[in-house]
Design a protein around this motif. Sequence first.
Motif, PDB file in Angstrom:
ATOM      1  N   VAL A 185       0.861  -1.188   0.000  1.00 39.90           N
ATOM      2  CA  VAL A 185       0.000   0.000   0.000  1.00 39.90           C
ATOM      3  C   VAL A 185       0.894   1.234   0.000  1.00 39.90           C
ATOM      4  O   VAL A 185       1.797   1.350   0.848  1.00 39.90           O
ATOM      5  N   ALA A 186       0.660   2.135  -0.934  1.00 40.79           N
ATOM      6  CA  ALA A 186       1.453   3.366  -1.006  1.00 40.79           C
ATOM      7  C   ALA A 186       1.056   4.294   0.139  1.00 40.79           C
ATOM      8  O   ALA A 186      -0.134   4.563   0.356  1.00 40.79           O
ATOM      9  N   ALA A 187       2.063   4.794   0.852  1.00 43.97           N
ATOM     10  CA  ALA A 187       1.795   5.653   2.017  1.00 43.97           C
ATOM     11  C   ALA A 187       1.207   6.992   1.609  1.00 43.97           C
ATOM     12  O   ALA A 187       0.498   7.631   2.396  1.00 43.97           O
ATOM     13  N   ASP A 188       1.459   7.443   0.382  1.00 43.90           N
ATOM     14  CA  ASP A 188       0.942   8.736  -0.059  1.00 43.90           C
ATOM     15  C   ASP A 188      -0.415   8.618  -0.734  1.00 43.90           C
ATOM     16  O   ASP A 188      -1.070   9.623  -0.984  1.00 43.90           O
ATOM     17  N   LYS A 228       6.625   3.532  -0.317  1.00 45.62           N
ATOM     18  CA  LYS A 228       6.816   4.943  -0.684  1.00 45.62           C
ATOM     19  C   LYS A 228       6.817   5.837   0.555  1.00 45.62           C
ATOM     20  O   LYS A 228       6.250   6.934   0.561  1.00 45.62           O
ATOM     21  N   ILE A 229       7.470   5.347   1.609  1.00 45.55           N
ATOM     22  CA  ILE A 229       7.515   6.110   2.854  1.00 45.55           C
ATOM     23  C   ILE A 229       8.407   7.338   2.727  1.00 45.55           C
ATOM     24  O   ILE A 229       8.373   8.250   3.565  1.00 45.55           O
ATOM     25  N   ASP A 235       4.455  13.582   1.214  1.00 41.28           N
ATOM     26  CA  ASP A 235       3.067  13.518   1.704  1.00 41.28           C
ATOM     27  C   ASP A 235       2.697  12.117   2.192  1.00 41.28           C
ATOM     28  O   ASP A 235       1.518  11.763   2.240  1.00 41.28           O
ATOM     29  N   ALA A 236       3.691  11.296   2.548  1.00 39.10           N
ATOM     30  CA  ALA A 236       3.409   9.942   3.054  1.00 39.10           C
ATOM     31  C   ALA A 236       2.720  10.021   4.410  1.00 39.10           C
ATOM     32  O   ALA A 236       3.112  10.802   5.282  1.00 39.10           O
ATOM     33  N   ASN A 237       1.691   9.200   4.587  1.00 44.62           N
ATOM     34  CA  ASN A 237       0.924   9.195   5.845  1.00 44.62           C
ATOM     35  C   ASN A 237       0.631   7.742   6.237  1.00 44.62           C
ATOM     36  O   ASN A 237      -0.453   7.224   5.964  1.00 44.62           O
TER      37      ASN A 237
END
Length: 742
Positions: free
Chosen positions: A320-323, A350-351, A355-357
């Motif tokens: 899962v992409a963090a952004d 993609k940490i 804008d990674a959350n």
Amino acid sequence: MGKIRISLLAKELGVKSNLLIDKCHEKGLSHITHHANTLISDQAEMIRQLFKPTPPITPAKEEPKVKETPPIRETEQKQGDKTVLQRSGSVKVVQPAKIVMIPKSQPLPQRMVKVAPSKTFWKKKRPSTVVPVKRKEPEVQVTDLQKPVVKEKETRVTMEPPITVKDLSAKLGIRANEIITKLLLGHNVRSTINQILAEDIVQLLGIEYGVEIEIKKKELVEERDFIAEQISTKAEDMVYRAPIVTFLGHVDHGKTSLLDSIRQTNVAAGEVGGITQHIGAYKVETNGKHVVFLDTPGHEAFTAMRARGANITDVVVLVVAADDGVMPQTEEALNHAKAANVPIVVAVNKIDKPDANPLRVKQQLASLELISEEWGGKTQFVETSAVTKKGINTLLERLLLESEILELKANPRNPARGVVLEAHLSEGRGVVANVLIQDGTLRQGDIVLCGKTFGRVRLITTDRGIEVTEAGPTTPVSVSDFSAVPDAGDKFYVVGDIQKAREIAQGRQKKDRESALAKHQHVTLDSLYSKIAEGKVKEIKVILKADYKGSVEVLKKALEELSTQEIKVKILHCGVGGITESDVLLADASDAIVIGFYVTTEDKARILAEDKGVDVRLYKIIYDATNEIKSAMEGMLEPESKEVVLGQVEIRLVYNISKFGNVAGCYVKTGKITRNSSVRLIRNTIIIYDGKLESLKIVKDDVKEVRAGFECGLKIANYDDIKVGDIVEAYEVQKFARSLPV
């Protein structure tokens, strides 16, 4: 103060992690919920004390006494002209030989021997001479053990289709003409002696002749017939095997980049970019152990292989992409992984993006029942980056930890078995199959059975393009050659007899041709009742697609609320958008129904659904969807049984009739009593007996019912303890159709 992880302590004690977690809860350590949790040294020592073995006390066993059998003795005594042999347990009487003289004038009996006086008796007739023959009477041995054996008539026989009249005649011992006549007169079936009969007709004929006929179809020789003999599960032969991992997730969330990063980081430079992409799997080494990655990240391929029965994945990594967070295809991939029932490790990729959350990703997945172990759940989350290589080694360690919990082992001494990842026809090598060995060792020259094909292994190539003579468990290799190109997902086995492999492969080809004519029937709303009656369905599995997220939630809730204790509605997957090939593949693998609300079905998906026999229903009104499934479920509910009292009868006289029993002369006080009704015998307000009537009469005539105000005679079946003043209560059990609660 030192700490120890639950999984390591369980391995030290030789027990399962779940058992260790239960023991922690018993000792008040409620914070221990997962095998990755840790204990301090004092707590660990307390748990160790619980698993200290106590020496068993074995009582002394007395040696069983052997009962001596006296030797058999035989004595011979003379009693008149008879010789009597006496021995323990029996007496043998031997009659003396008798000499019978027969005059020449009388014809020779059958036991006389006629001897010619010369070899030339056929040239000249000479008077024959009669030679006296000693005829011994049969010896009689008196013993209690000799009893006549009476062969009982068989009441149950087994036959294999196709069954002809001739076969049935030979099996039942009944003339074929009689069977043909019975077929014509009793079943309106015209047949000849060599005509093949339907299975239901054969079983009906068996019932009429008092024989239960079990029709057992001849099974093809399958791998189960010889694999059990080849596989050894001895503990001393079992070794650790690498876990097999598949990456799933949404498009452009970094699955391929993450796989490439793992490969470049952990594989030598000479091995990078070799034949890996063609093999479809590759090995990665970390901390002296290996992890095998399948190069089929798309969940459609994952489900297609699972639909063929190739559940080869041990762990799924959900990327899962963090952004970007959880997307529709992420949820779809999660449902595919849950349907496969394998452990899931989440890679929050993609940490490194600004804008990674990752916190939002955890919250979104928690709403989908995938809760991080930091929040008290059982799912491991790892933050990764394919660009900076952050979290790569941690991800590999977590995968190894999951494999330790699964206790994945294999025996390299066994003949190889595994699964085909892909196959193709090579111009120089013939048929080449890229396979993953799951157990045993594959060697050059082995005879391999693979789906509908077979062959002898001539060349083995690793995922690095190196030719080898053998390959052990959990190793991806390329092998050749086969009689035909196998399908992806086909299982392969090493067998000892090429003739047996050929026979099985040809049998499977024949079976496929037959199944092509009669394809597998999936569950549909129309066939749901018959499936439930056969015990094949306990829940309705549904794949739900709608135009908006709100519509999905409303329809999902409405369908789930239809569930009862007898049958459940289970939503396997729901999402926004049209019905795709992936939805049909999941429905095919899970035997589910696809419901679409204000959406259409893609052309390829429609063709695939028709080919697979998957039931796809499209609706524009929510109540139409819920009502149709509700109606199907109501037809499957068991009818409600209700007891209805018909009337009461008073016994005023009791007659005893020889060979018949006690008969009651009665008066119908209320209601009525019928010949087929159930009855209770009541004495002093207590139920004495509950049963059925054997007969119901008025004077000497049999009647079907007697109403209040009339007298009658009755006999209770299999019961004679009736007295004057007893009350016979007539009742019946009525069944009513049930409906689901509103």
